[in-house]
Design a protein around this motif. Structure first.
Motif, mmCIF file in Angstrom:
data_model
loop_
_atom_site.group_PDB
_atom_site.id
_atom_site.type_symbol
_atom_site.label_atom_id
_atom_site.label_comp_id
_atom_site.label_asym_id
_atom_site.label_seq_id
_atom_site.Cartn_x
_atom_site.Cartn_y
_atom_site.Cartn_z
ATOM 1 N N CYS A 1 -2.850 2.163 -16.083
ATOM 2 C CA CYS A 1 -2.840 0.743 -15.422
ATOM 3 C C CYS A 1 -4.135 0.358 -14.936
ATOM 4 O O CYS A 1 -5.201 1.149 -15.009
ATOM 5 N N THR A 2 -4.531 -0.823 -14.565
ATOM 6 C CA THR A 2 -5.491 -1.087 -13.594
ATOM 7 C C THR A 2 -5.356 -2.074 -12.527
ATOM 8 O O THR A 2 -4.406 -2.512 -12.444
ATOM 9 N N THR A 3 -6.502 -2.472 -11.900
ATOM 10 C CA THR A 3 -6.508 -3.307 -10.951
ATOM 11 C C THR A 3 -7.828 -3.909 -10.444
ATOM 12 O O THR A 3 -8.731 -3.489 -11.459
ATOM 13 N N HIS A 4 -8.227 -4.653 -9.636
ATOM 14 C CA HIS A 4 -9.529 -5.000 -9.243
ATOM 15 C C HIS A 4 -10.452 -4.046 -8.996
ATOM 16 O O HIS A 4 -10.247 -2.892 -8.515
ATOM 17 N N HIS A 5 -11.656 -4.003 -9.609
ATOM 18 C CA HIS A 5 -12.759 -3.004 -9.483
ATOM 19 C C HIS A 5 -12.899 -2.408 -8.338
ATOM 20 O O HIS A 5 -13.094 -1.192 -8.054
ATOM 21 N N GLU A 6 -12.829 -3.230 -7.109
ATOM 22 C CA GLU A 6 -12.967 -2.812 -5.939
ATOM 23 C C GLU A 6 -11.771 -1.992 -5.264
ATOM 24 O O GLU A 6 -11.997 -1.234 -4.239
ATOM 25 N N LEU A 7 -10.571 -2.050 -6.020
ATOM 26 C CA LEU A 7 -9.464 -1.261 -5.660
ATOM 27 C C LEU A 7 -9.177 -0.181 -6.468
ATOM 28 O O LEU A 7 -8.029 0.558 -6.147
ATOM 29 N N GLN A 8 -9.788 0.121 -7.484
ATOM 30 C CA GLN A 8 -9.417 1.261 -8.490
ATOM 31 C C GLN A 8 -9.320 2.512 -7.741
ATOM 32 O O GLN A 8 -8.382 3.291 -8.021
ATOM 33 N N GLU A 9 -10.528 2.897 -6.900
ATOM 34 C CA GLU A 9 -10.449 4.292 -6.519
ATOM 35 C C GLU A 9 -9.282 4.114 -5.421
ATOM 36 O O GLU A 9 -8.577 5.457 -5.196
ATOM 37 N N GLU A 10 -8.725 3.447 -4.685
ATOM 38 C CA GLU A 10 -7.915 3.569 -3.537
ATOM 39 C C GLU A 10 -6.511 3.499 -4.339
ATOM 40 O O GLU A 10 -5.517 4.320 -3.715
ATOM 41 N N LEU A 11 -6.114 2.726 -5.408
ATOM 42 C CA LEU A 11 -5.216 2.972 -6.150
ATOM 43 C C LEU A 11 -4.816 4.151 -6.623
ATOM 44 O O LEU A 11 -3.908 4.896 -6.617
ATOM 45 N N ALA A 12 -6.048 4.881 -7.170
ATOM 46 C CA ALA A 12 -5.889 6.076 -7.952
ATOM 47 C C ALA A 12 -5.472 7.232 -6.646
ATOM 48 O O ALA A 12 -4.836 8.060 -6.829
ATOM 49 N N ARG A 13 -6.263 7.095 -5.586
ATOM 50 C CA ARG A 13 -5.859 7.908 -4.603
ATOM 51 C C ARG A 13 -4.270 8.046 -3.955
ATOM 52 O O ARG A 13 -3.926 8.716 -3.819
#
Length: 306
Positions: free
Chosen positions: A123-135
């Protein structure tokens, strides 16, 4: 009829919604059988940009050909809480379980993650939110630096305007790249397709320009690439000289009209060969008189090989 349901959340970003909504609305205007619906927990939906929206509150009955898309939203305190009510969350999961497609733009991926639809998927999301989503969703594989990712009926896209790319991709998978290119042209946007797929159709790859006469000639070649097309006839159809067309076409696409037609033929031949056709049969099917030219074009550096 295909129903596209936009599942709206408080504080949604207008372009997350408007971009893909415009794609499907334009598709309907061109004669494709789409109906767009807007559903939310409450009828009045505030947006991040300050414009209020009105929505239905009941999820319509959906079939496996329908789509549910969750646009992204802005949080006031930076905390991404569960935003879908229990009924709509259950409907989202049930739709996917029944074979339907679900999608998200930007932070809408968090809503899909909240109901378990990202577990075990790319999956993916906005580049500023990728780390948060992965966490927050360690069982998901968050892919950086792409516009969208499709995995098992779950399609997620990056930030804001990438929702247009996601929607054009969905149109492409259902109706083909020529239809998506025509919709993009109507919307005056570049047709991009650099999601997670390694191959991009030439019909889309060489539409990254705004030169009307070249688009019109490409429309003709896209529809008739199997036929013998004379440069003089193509030029006459758009009211310019052969020399003018050749220059404009090369400047816009990097190819001559003949080379563009050859690329389309080879690409379609590769699809046929990949499905079991012989080189000879594929060559005839895409308009070559025999297989020698197809073999020669396939051997060129950079040739499409599927």
């Amino acid at each position: 009829m295909t129903t596209v349901v936009f599942l709206l959340t408080p504080g949604l970003h207008l372009l997350d919604l408007a971009g893909p909504a415009q794609v499907f609305s334009t598709a309907a205007d061109t004669g494709l059988d789409y109906r767009v619906r807007y559903v939310a927990e409450h009828a009045d939906v505030p947006t991040a940009q300050g414009v209020g929206l009105r929505a239905e509150t009941d999820m319509p009955r959906l079939g496996s050909d329908d789509l549910v898309l969750v646009p992204g939203w802005r949080t006031r305190d930076g905390v991404r809480r569960h935003v879908l009510g229990a009924g709509h969350a259950a409907a989202l999961v049930a739709h996917h379980a029944a074979g339907g497609t679900v999608a998200s733009v930007c932070s809408g991926a968090f809503a899909l993650g909240d109901v378990g639809l990202l577990d075990g998927r790319r999956c993916t999301t906005h580049h500023e939110l990728q780390e948060e989503l992965a966490r927050r969703r360690p069982r998901a594989r968050v892919i950086p630096d792409v516009l969208y990712v499709s995995d098992g009926g779950v399609v997620t896209s990056a930030g804001i305007a990438s929702g247009i790319d996601l929607a054009l991709h969905l149109v492409t998978t259902r109706h083909g790249p020529a239809t998506a290119a025509a919709i993009a042209r109507n919307m005056v946007v570049h047709t991009r397709r650099n999601g997670d797929e390694p191959q991009a159709s030439a019909m889309l790859r060489h539409r990254d320009h705004l030169v009307d006469i070249v688009h019109r000639v490409q429309d003709t070649i896209d529809a008739r690439f199997r036929s013998a097309l004379r440069l003089a006839d193509l030029a006459a159809a758009v009211g310019v000289s052969e020399r003018t067309l050749s220059r404009a076409f090369s400047a816009a696409t990097g190819l001559t009209p003949l080379r563009y037609q050859q690329v389309l033929r080879v690409e379609h031949a590769e699809h046929l060969i990949g499905r079991g056709a012989t080189v000879e049969a594929a060559a005839r099917a895409v308009g070559f008189q025999d297989a020698r030219m197809l073999r020669r074009l396939r051997s060129r550096p950079g040739a499409v090989r599927l």
